[in-house]
Motif scaffolding. Structure first.
Motif, PDB file in Angstrom:
ATOM      1  N   LYS A   1      79.297 -53.256 -19.541  1.00 10.48           N
ATOM      2  CA  LYS A   1      79.244 -54.093 -18.336  1.00 10.48           C
ATOM      3  C   LYS A   1      79.419 -55.564 -18.682  1.00 10.48           C
ATOM      4  O   LYS A   1      80.011 -56.325 -17.906  1.00 10.48           O
ATOM      5  CB  LYS A   1      77.941 -53.861 -17.583  1.00 10.48           C
TER       6      LYS A   1
ATOM      7  N   ILE B   1      85.202 -50.986 -12.228  1.00 10.81           N
ATOM      8  CA  ILE B   1      83.842 -50.782 -12.735  1.00 10.81           C
ATOM      9  C   ILE B   1      82.853 -51.581 -11.896  1.00 10.81           C
ATOM     10  O   ILE B   1      81.779 -51.093 -11.531  1.00 10.81           O
ATOM     11  CB  ILE B   1      83.752 -51.192 -14.218  1.00 10.81           C
TER      12      ILE B   1
ATOM     13  N   ASP C   1      79.775 -50.198  -9.526  1.00 13.09           N
ATOM     14  CA  ASP C   1      78.424 -50.658  -9.838  1.00 13.09           C
ATOM     15  C   ASP C   1      77.739 -51.189  -8.586  1.00 13.09           C
ATOM     16  O   ASP C   1      76.549 -50.957  -8.358  1.00 13.09           O
ATOM     17  CB  ASP C   1      78.488 -51.732 -10.928  1.00 13.09           C
TER      18      ASP C   1
ATOM     19  N   ILE D   1      79.506 -44.980 -14.987  1.00  8.21           N
ATOM     20  CA  ILE D   1      80.817 -45.393 -15.493  1.00  8.21           C
ATOM     21  C   ILE D   1      81.482 -44.239 -16.249  1.00  8.21           C
ATOM     22  O   ILE D   1      80.853 -43.567 -17.063  1.00  8.21           O
ATOM     23  CB  ILE D   1      80.677 -46.611 -16.418  1.00  8.21           C
TER      24      ILE D   1
END
Length: 390
Positions: free
Chosen positions: A113, A175, A179, A186
């Motif tokens: 991340k 992504i 999120d 993921i």
């Protein structure tokens, strides 16, 4: 192939020339199409695959490598990038980066991340650059491999990812969107090296009939922010199937009459949609509807393909096989307590009240989930097989 490289670089140079943010002369710029991110104590090791135009352009190319890989370490990606820049005589141009290779080691350190956030906020790197995990090999080493087909490993990786379609999120922006939505962990593609890595990093790899090469391995599964497991390409195909991938993969199914053999069904079209979600106290039953058309590409079963009723036996067996493999995917999710199929996201959309109560314990509560796949399968072409699989 050389002309394709030259054209690609020429277009990139033109884009840089007309970009209002590039204030440098073209002969002062180094172009990069791929970036590697590896683990280093206390930070990152960044690598850039930089194009060497002189080696591939012109009537008489210089006998050098068509690209070079520079790398440097830093506590942050920016500091590592700065150190690479200091070591170069040219300014680095990153707006053409297509691929960001992230090593397995740094993915297991829980940095995915952070890397996605960096790419999202970077003014230099495109937010739609493909992110991919390298299995069992450093990202920098993989970028040094000479691709026997594309020449550049950056182009090789990009071509592999394009074949997968857009069903699997793989960019920093995708992504980030997942999120924000909540309810799905993921999932990124992973690649690996087939053959001898050392040989693959030598220019002679382009001249052999059995070269080392980069290959698609399947999907890398993350639990929250940390790489937890790898899913091979066969299992990964069923993730794509459930998410509506149209074609490009086959189903191996056992013969419907109990013979110890199999047949192969090649998918040509697939329409997938989420069905109803049933909730009974602590039991969650997810329904998926698949409409699949394809051809029989291999047959070793004692069956008469001229009989429509026996073809129905094959279609029924394919439905059972799909259900079995989807159950296997769910078992993997439950084992690792991660949601690779986005079942939490479906609950969030279909039953927001229940999701509000369960999201703090998700995906631990996946142990109470069940998936029922309703497959409508049509065998479109039986090829030249005769009765009895001959």
């Amino acid at each position: 192939m050389k002309y394709l490289y030259t054209l690609f670089i020429l277009l990139s140079v033109i884009a840089a020339f007309f970009s209002p943010m590039d204030k440098h002369e073209l002969n002062e710029i180094s172009f990069s199409f791929a970036m590697g991110v590896d683990y280093a104590d206390g930070g990152y090791e960044l690598s850039l695959q930089l194009i060497n135009p002189a080696a591939i352009a012109g009537k008489t190319p210089i006998p050098n490598s068509p690209y070079v890989v520079y790398k440097a370490k830093g506590k942050t990606i920016d500091t590592a990038l700065e150190r690479i820049s200091v070591n170069l005589s040219r300014f680095i141009h990153l707006k053409e980066v297509e691929v960001i290779v992230i090593s397995e080691k740094i993915a297991r350190e829980g940095k995915i991340k952070d890397i996605a956030e960096y790419v999202m906020h970077s003014a230099q790197i495109p937010a739609n650059a493909n992110m991919v995990i390298s299995q069992d090999v450093n990202a920098s080493d993989l970028l040094m491999v000479y691709s026997p087909i594309e020449g550049f490993s950056a182009f090789e990786i990009a071509s592999i990812l394009k074949k997968l379609g857009r069903d699997i999120p793989r960019t920093a922006s995708e992504i980030k969107v997942n999120d924000i939505k909540e309810g799905k962990d993921i999932v990124l593609p992973f690649i690996k090296i087939e053959g001898d890595l050392k040989i693959g990093q030598e220019k002679g790899n382009l001249e052999t009939t059995g070269p080392a090469h980069i290959a698609y391995g399947g999907l890398a599964l993350f639990k929250e922010n940390q790489l937890a497991a790898f899913l091979d390409y066969r299992d990964s195909a069923y993730v794509s199937m459930l998410q509506g991938a149209e074609s490009g993969f086959s189903i191996e199914a056992s013969c419907p009459k109990g013979e110890d053999d199999l047949f192969i069904f090649r998918i040509l079209s697939n329409r997938s949609r989420e069905g109803k979600l049933e909730i009974y106290e602590d039991k969650y039953i997810y329904h998926f509807n698949l409409n699949i058309t394809g051809d029989i590409s291999q047959l070793k079963c004692e069956i008469n393909l001229e009989d429509p009723e026996q073809i129905k036996l094959l279609e029924k067996q394919l439905s059972k096989t799909i259900q079995k493999n989807i159950n296997h995917l769910l078992a993997i999710s439950q084992e690792h307590e991660l949601d690779l199929l986005g079942l939490g996201l479906i609950m969030r959309e279909k039953s927001p009240g229940n999701w509000k109560k369960l999201k703090s314990y998700w995906p631990l509560r996946l142990k109470n989930a069940e998936i029922q796949v309703h497959s409508e399968i049509t065998v479109q072409n039986i090829g030249n097989y005769k009765a009895g699989g001959g």
